[in-house]
Design an enzyme around this catalytic site. Structure first.
Site, mmCIF file in Angstrom:
data_model
loop_
_atom_site.group_PDB
_atom_site.id
_atom_site.type_symbol
_atom_site.label_atom_id
_atom_site.label_comp_id
_atom_site.label_asym_id
_atom_site.label_seq_id
_atom_site.Cartn_x
_atom_site.Cartn_y
_atom_site.Cartn_z
ATOM 1 N N SER A 34 -24.332 28.232 28.688
ATOM 2 C CA SER A 34 -23.615 26.973 28.864
ATOM 3 C C SER A 34 -24.421 26.047 29.787
ATOM 4 C CB SER A 34 -22.213 27.266 29.418
ATOM 5 O OG SER A 34 -21.385 26.145 29.297
ATOM 6 N N ASP A 69 -18.291 29.225 18.692
ATOM 7 C CA ASP A 69 -18.397 28.314 19.837
ATOM 8 C C ASP A 69 -18.328 26.888 19.317
ATOM 9 O OD1 ASP A 69 -19.128 26.763 22.022
ATOM 10 O OD2 ASP A 69 -20.829 28.021 22.583
ATOM 11 N N HIS A 115 -16.764 29.789 22.955
ATOM 12 C CA HIS A 115 -17.816 29.540 23.939
ATOM 13 C C HIS A 115 -17.879 30.656 24.982
ATOM 14 C CE1 HIS A 115 -20.621 27.207 26.248
ATOM 15 N NE2 HIS A 115 -19.831 27.182 27.303
#
Lengths: 388, 388
Positions: B166, B330, B363
């Site tokens: 991320s 995601d 995610h």
């Protein structure tokens, strides 16, 4: 595609000036027994009609609106200086898919709305003050019951069609199930037979935005002192879910407001932020915060499968033809949910047409020109007429 | 899959008790020139290390954390009564993919965090009060500059690998571009070379949640009087984007909290709502609201393409091998963004492996066991070692 649709003379044709009517359902015949176990009476319903009811009373089309709309689906209000047409004007009018030269089109603000029909923002006759949080919880099934009162009141025994998108589509499905003998064609668009936990989650965050705003004051705000920042936030969250990643890229990309690069600031720096702020602040002017809480809860609770055991069972009692429409980029009510609907309708032995329209406009596609929805609806209604 | 991963003895192996160290960078050599044009000095960095640096100093792996984490990536803190291990303990430890018997693993709280490194919640030495909104805006590039100071300070000239998911993955990409001679392997996971307008939109709604809370008070709150409802809301919004529609269905479905049907109430009635409320309220105890504003802005501003003209140009200066990992479900940083990365790296003639891992965890998958990430990382690092 979008441009050609706007240039299409059909889109420009309008039902002209219209006004919102009201009917009050009161007395012992009109005590609404809500799903929650509560009762409600009297109930005022705000509605508009376009076109003329045929002598045989067989050409009525009921339009069901979504979360934040109203009875004003087509044409213009004389007293509206902005002269924006009704919210589904692109579909309703002479020569349009809901052709007012042929159909008698009805649209009412649903039970619990804040646009003329009895709801949390209206005055409770028992107290002389707005209902606020004293308003009973209502469901899609309750909304549809009140719509049936209106249809009865208009002298219509059977609707040629019921049509709506999103929450409007839920009402369409509920009509087909609750009053099977009254519906010939059902057109649920961009909708689902039950809200996903993700959609519930977004609604809950929106509600928490409103209820966290001190101006909300447990629902006891004055109409001119709404919890504006909370309601605005709720709308911003909603708007993200109405668009798609692709449509946002196309509309805003990563452009900054001031053309230049980073502003190194909080607040609106990117164009997409500006858009959301605008959507939020204009929404506060036209919508009621408590009502937003109630309506989103009605959506959350909608679950035909839970109500009737299975979807197949739910639809087994319906007697209409269905046209299910979904949009490929709708991630709030994704295509998969519509396919589930279509499958259950097929298993229940019902007539069903299905169109998954290719679009990058996300959930909002059902409100926007530039996709194949109009032709698909026209085709379905024309066939339905011929079926007699 | 999830169960077998938990039973895997490798997951149970731990680096044991660890503590967070601090280093203060001060003096004329350590004035940080931020991208915004501002400067900052002195800068304290909180960090942890696991394993031993080899005599050749060629076995260091830098772990970059995401939005809300800290330097405590593995092992246990003696003073933590809950004894929860570090946030990436599943990856870091003896016999684990970031094998502390072989690698010297470093993780620091990034610049502008609120976990020991200089940031908005820390005391401004010039005023004796928390920086709050007087803290300068910082970018991913600025974070990486400070990490380089730390790596220099530890006597390391070249990192064996830089890894993160991320926002952590953005730092990895920036490392490869900013300090090409210092990186042998880069592992950007569940990340993107630039934030999409949709991701910016979610961040903006989160920031507005915080800034709309009167307790935020333009950033001038006491540490023990945070804008808790706004920060909680921000976290709830974030959490929806970290999961996937499928994982929410699997975890919560449409189950009610009290087993029974509808509670006809606002607040938590569905289990998914309860989950979000819990995530929101626990977050307030461990994170700072102003810091949340700054970090999300740093993410929004991240755009390697804009910074270097094209992605290919950005990567042309890098000199490392890449392993790009994405997760199929995601939707915050979708697979498409990783494919774009891989394509640009290929066009720039770089060595790149890519793995799109099948997962329904959204995610958050990069933080969770039960997917193939561990094996893929192990395979890449083993090959990288052999390449010498």
């Amino acid at each position: 595609m979008q441009q050609s649709a706007l240039l299409d003379p059909a889109v420009k044709r309008s039902v002209g000036m219209v006004k919102t009517d009201k009917v009050i359902f009161k007395g012992d015949d009109y005590v609404l027994n809500l799903e929650s176990g509560k009762t409600l009476s009297p109930i005022t319903v705000a509605y508009e009609t376009y076109g003329s009811l045929s002598p045989a009373k067989d050409n009525a089309v009921l339009v069901c609106h979504a979360l934040t709309a109203d009875a004003h689906a087509a044409g213009y209000h004389a007293d509206d200086p902005r002269e924006k047409p009704g919210w589904w004007d692109m579909l309703i009018g002479p020569g349009k898919p809901l052709d007012t030269d042929r159909y008698f089109v009805i649209c009412s603000n649903f039970l619990g709305g804040c646009k003329g029909t009895t709801g949390p923002s209206e005055i409770n006759p028992a107290t002389g003050k707005p209902y606020g949080l004293h308003f009973p919880f209502y469901t899609v099934k309750d909304m549809v019951k009140v719509q049936k009162w209106l249809v009865d009141h208009l002298g219509i025994e059977r609707l040629f069609a019921v049509i709506g998108g999103s929450l409007g589509g839920m009402q369409v499905l509920q009509w087909a199930v609750s009053f099977p003998e009254m519906v010939r064609g059902a057109l649920p668009i961009a909708t689902t037979a039950r809200m996903s936990p993700q959609a519930i989650a977004f609604n809950e965050v929106a509600r928490q935005s409103i209820m966290s705003d001190p101006q909300w004051n447990f629902g006891l705000y004055e109409p001119d002192r709404q919890p504006s920042s909370g309601l605005s936030l709720a709308r911003m969250i909603g708007h993200i879910t109405y668009l798609s990643e692709d449509s946002m890229l196309r509309k805003f990309s990563r452009r900054f407001i001031n053309g230049s690069r980073r502003g190194y600031k909080f607040g609106a720096d990117f164009q997409v932020e500006n858009y959301l702020h605008h959507q939020g602040s204009t929404f506060v002017e036209r919508f009621d915060a408590n009502t937003y809480l109630y309506i989103t809860r009605a959506m959350d609770y909608f679950d035909l499968q839970a109500d009737y055991g299975t979807l197949k069972k739910a639809f087994s009692q319906s007697r209409c033809s269905f046209l299910v429409i979904s949009f490929t980029s709708d991630w709030l009510f994704p295509t998969a949910g519509s396919r589930e609907l279509v499958k259950a309708l097929g298993m229940a032995g019902k007539k069903v047409s299905y169109c998954d329209i290719d679009s990058d406009q996300g959930h909002d596609a059902f409100l926007l020109p530039g996709n194949r929805m109009s032709e698909v609806i026209t085709g379905f209604l024309t066939r339905l007429e011929k079926e007699g």
